[in-house]
Scaffold this active site. Structure first.
Site, PDB file in Angstrom:
ATOM      1  N   LYS A 183       0.830  -1.215   0.000  1.00  0.00           N
ATOM      2  CA  LYS A 183       0.000   0.000   0.000  1.00  0.00           C
ATOM      3  C   LYS A 183       0.861   1.260   0.000  1.00  0.00           C
ATOM      4  CE  LYS A 183      -4.341  -1.593   1.989  1.00  0.00           C
ATOM      5  NZ  LYS A 183      -5.375  -1.404   2.999  1.00  0.00           N
ATOM      6  N   LYS A 207     -10.765 -11.385  -8.288  1.00  0.00           N
ATOM      7  CA  LYS A 207     -11.836 -11.546  -7.302  1.00  0.00           C
ATOM      8  C   LYS A 207     -12.793 -10.361  -7.319  1.00  0.00           C
ATOM      9  CE  LYS A 207     -10.264  -9.491  -3.054  1.00  0.00           C
ATOM     10  NZ  LYS A 207     -10.553  -9.444  -1.654  1.00  0.00           N
ATOM     11  N   LYS A 235     -14.467  -4.472  -3.845  1.00  0.00           N
ATOM     12  CA  LYS A 235     -15.052  -3.133  -3.819  1.00  0.00           C
ATOM     13  C   LYS A 235     -14.174  -2.139  -4.563  1.00  0.00           C
ATOM     14  CE  LYS A 235     -13.759  -3.115   0.980  1.00  0.00           C
ATOM     15  NZ  LYS A 235     -14.376  -3.606   2.176  1.00  0.00           N
TER      16      LYS A 235
HETATM   17  P1  ATP Z   1     -10.773  -4.510  -1.396  1.00  0.00           P
HETATM   18  O1  ATP Z   1     -11.340  -4.524  -2.765  1.00  0.00           O
HETATM   19  O2  ATP Z   1     -10.559  -3.129  -0.862  1.00  0.00           O
HETATM   20  O3  ATP Z   1      -9.615  -5.441  -1.207  1.00  0.00           O
HETATM   21  P2  ATP Z   1     -12.722  -6.382  -0.571  1.00  0.00           P
HETATM   22  O4  ATP Z   1     -13.963  -6.123  -1.304  1.00  0.00           O
HETATM   23  O5  ATP Z   1     -11.817  -7.448  -1.063  1.00  0.00           O
HETATM   24  O6  ATP Z   1     -11.912  -5.036  -0.447  1.00  0.00           O
HETATM   25  P3  ATP Z   1     -12.319  -6.752   2.299  1.00  0.00           P
HETATM   26  O7  ATP Z   1     -12.805  -5.656   3.179  1.00  0.00           O
HETATM   27  O8  ATP Z   1     -10.852  -6.902   2.082  1.00  0.00           O
HETATM   28  O9  ATP Z   1     -13.141  -6.659   0.926  1.00  0.00           O
HETATM   29  O10 ATP Z   1     -12.840  -8.127   2.795  1.00  0.00           O
HETATM   30  C1  ATP Z   1     -13.865  -8.343   3.724  1.00  0.00           C
HETATM   31  C2  ATP Z   1     -14.092  -9.838   3.806  1.00  0.00           C
HETATM   32  O11 ATP Z   1     -14.735 -10.312   2.624  1.00  0.00           O
HETATM   33  C3  ATP Z   1     -12.788 -10.640   3.933  1.00  0.00           C
HETATM   34  O12 ATP Z   1     -12.977 -11.652   4.922  1.00  0.00           O
HETATM   35  C4  ATP Z   1     -12.585 -11.250   2.573  1.00  0.00           C
HETATM   36  O13 ATP Z   1     -11.941 -12.494   2.628  1.00  0.00           O
HETATM   37  C5  ATP Z   1     -14.009 -11.391   2.053  1.00  0.00           C
HETATM   38  N1  ATP Z   1     -14.059 -11.244   0.590  1.00  0.00           N
HETATM   39  C6  ATP Z   1     -13.811 -10.103  -0.082  1.00  0.00           C
HETATM   40  N2  ATP Z   1     -13.940 -10.305  -1.415  1.00  0.00           N
HETATM   41  C7  ATP Z   1     -14.289 -11.603  -1.586  1.00  0.00           C
HETATM   42  C8  ATP Z   1     -14.561 -12.420  -2.725  1.00  0.00           C
HETATM   43  N3  ATP Z   1     -14.543 -11.925  -3.944  1.00  0.00           N
HETATM   44  N4  ATP Z   1     -14.891 -13.706  -2.535  1.00  0.00           N
HETATM   45  C9  ATP Z   1     -14.940 -14.215  -1.284  1.00  0.00           C
HETATM   46  N5  ATP Z   1     -14.673 -13.511  -0.158  1.00  0.00           N
HETATM   47  C10 ATP Z   1     -14.361 -12.217  -0.299  1.00  0.00           C
END
Ligand code: ATP
Ligand code: LTN
Length: 345
Positions: A123, A206, A209
């Site tokens: 980051k 994946k 957000k």
């Molecule tokens: P960013 O895009 O900022 O990395 P994110 O959408 O991946 O954010 P996080 O806040 O990092 O979300 O994750 C919150 C939870 O959701 C974590 O436990 C993560 O493992 C789960 N998660 C996030 N994206 C996925 C996905 N595509 N599939 C399964 N689990 C997910």
């Protein structure tokens, strides 16, 4: 074994987890990969689920947006099955002991040790030194405080948090060795078996957000018509067979995963149901199933958001429950570290 009053009865282990309020809505990946599992674990574990808003300000943020997102995510967790009566459910900044314990942990963490955290390295490299804050550097010790305050046994997180969990275990052991047994050393429960949901437009990345295309993400608060449209325009392949094959058919495999999780049918059952049928059939049915699934979730979230006083009451009740545990641990920590006891005036 710990010797604080917050020690757990041996038969019910404590799990703890949370996800930052950094988007206007949870997406389907958050639900399937995280919140759904926490909700399921509530009946067999003593669950501590919280919204790490202090972590959300370690990178650029906007105050009005942060407050709105924290409320929305809180409502979504409850709508998705986190029971504020059964679990300890709260907002991190409502429990000041998190920041207090984090400071104590900062003072037993090596500068080099913190510098080796790959998430910080990634980051800060992306942002450049000038916009990288001390808060971002200290992110992992705040996370360790979140966990150690509650004497959590298990911490279900994604693979990306493994190194932070390892640091948490090291800090717990270090503190226990130097100051006497105080903390439970937690186990990481890396959610490997949990279905990973991929971006609908780019099914090898994946669902996220911070993903590139909005069309690739199913936001749980989207209008049902939008959800249906996103599924129908999901990227697939030139083949015609509906078969789970992540290597060669990532798009179709992702749709099958989503369908399976939402409907409770196995992938094999779905493959059999759709043998000889077209991709369009699968998409139309999945869109229906998904809309049926997200609509009550969305309605319940909106109901909760329409009654802010009740939502605040639930969060205040959760924070009080959390403080009951956190204050005990912090009291022991301060005492062990030699801080002068504060007497009532
Ligand atoms: P960013 O895009 O900022 O990395 P994110 O959408 O991946 O954010 P996080 O806040 O990092 O979300 O994750 C919150 C939870 O959701 C974590 O436990 C993560 O493992 C789960 N998660 C996030 N994206 C996925 C996905 N595509 N599939 C399964 N689990 C997910
Ligand atoms: N860093 C985590 C969020 C988080 C967390 C925690 C998870 C903050 N504190 C304590 C588990 C336990 C993330 O980005 N997913």
């Amino acid at each position: 074994m710990t010797i604080t009053e917050s020690q757990q009865p041996a038969d019910r282990q404590r799990i703890l987890s949370g996800a930052k309020p950094t988007a206007d809505s949870l997406h389907l990946g958050n639900y399937i990969g995280a919140v759904r599992n926490w909700a399921e674990m509530q009946s067999s574990y003593d669950a501590v689920i919280f919204i790490p808003d202090l972590h959300a300000v370690t990178v650029d943020f906007d105050p009005t947006t942060l407050a709105r997102r924290t409320r929305t995510v809180a409502a979504q967790y409850i709508a998705a099955g986190i029971d504020p009566e059964e679990s300890t459910f709260f907002v991190q900044s409502h429990v000041p002991e998190h920041a207090q314990l984090a400071w104590a942990l900062n003072c037993i963490t090596g500068f080099g040790e913190a510098s080796r955290m790959t998430q910080f390295k990634d980051k800060s490299a992306k942002q450049g030194t000038d916009s990288t804050t001390l808060g971002l550097f200290a992110y992992p010790t705040l996370m360790a405080a979140d966990i150690l305050l509650y004497q959590a046994d298990l911490v279900p997180v994604g693979e990306d948090q493994r190194q932070h969990l390892e640091l948490t275990r090291n800090l717990a052991q270090r503190f226990n060795t130097r100051f006497g047994e105080t903390f439970t050393v937690p186990e990481a429960t890396i959610l490997r078996d949990t279905a990973k949901i991929y971006d609908l437009q780019n099914p090898t990345a994946k669902m996220s957000k911070t993903g590139e295309s909005v069309n690739g993400t199913i936001q749980l608060l989207d209008d049902p018509g939008v959800t249906a449209k996103r599924i129908k325009s999901a990227v697939t392949d030139d083949d015609t067979e509906i078969r789970f094959d992540e290597q060669n058919k990532p798009g179709i495999s992702n749709l099958l995963t989503i369908y399976s999780v939402i409907s409770g049918k196995t992938i094999a059952e779905l493959e059999a149901d759709y043998a000889g049928r077209m991709y369009g059939h699968l998409k139309v049915d999945l869109a229906d199933v998904l809309v049926e699934f997200v609509t009550p979730l969305r309605n319940r979230t909106n109901e909760l958001l329409a009654d802010p006083a009740e939502l605040d009451r639930l969060l205040a009740q959760g924070a009080a429950k959390a403080r009951g545990i956190a204050a005990t641990t912090l009291g022991t920590v301060y005492d062990r570290m030699g801080f002068l006891p504060r007497k009532q005036a």
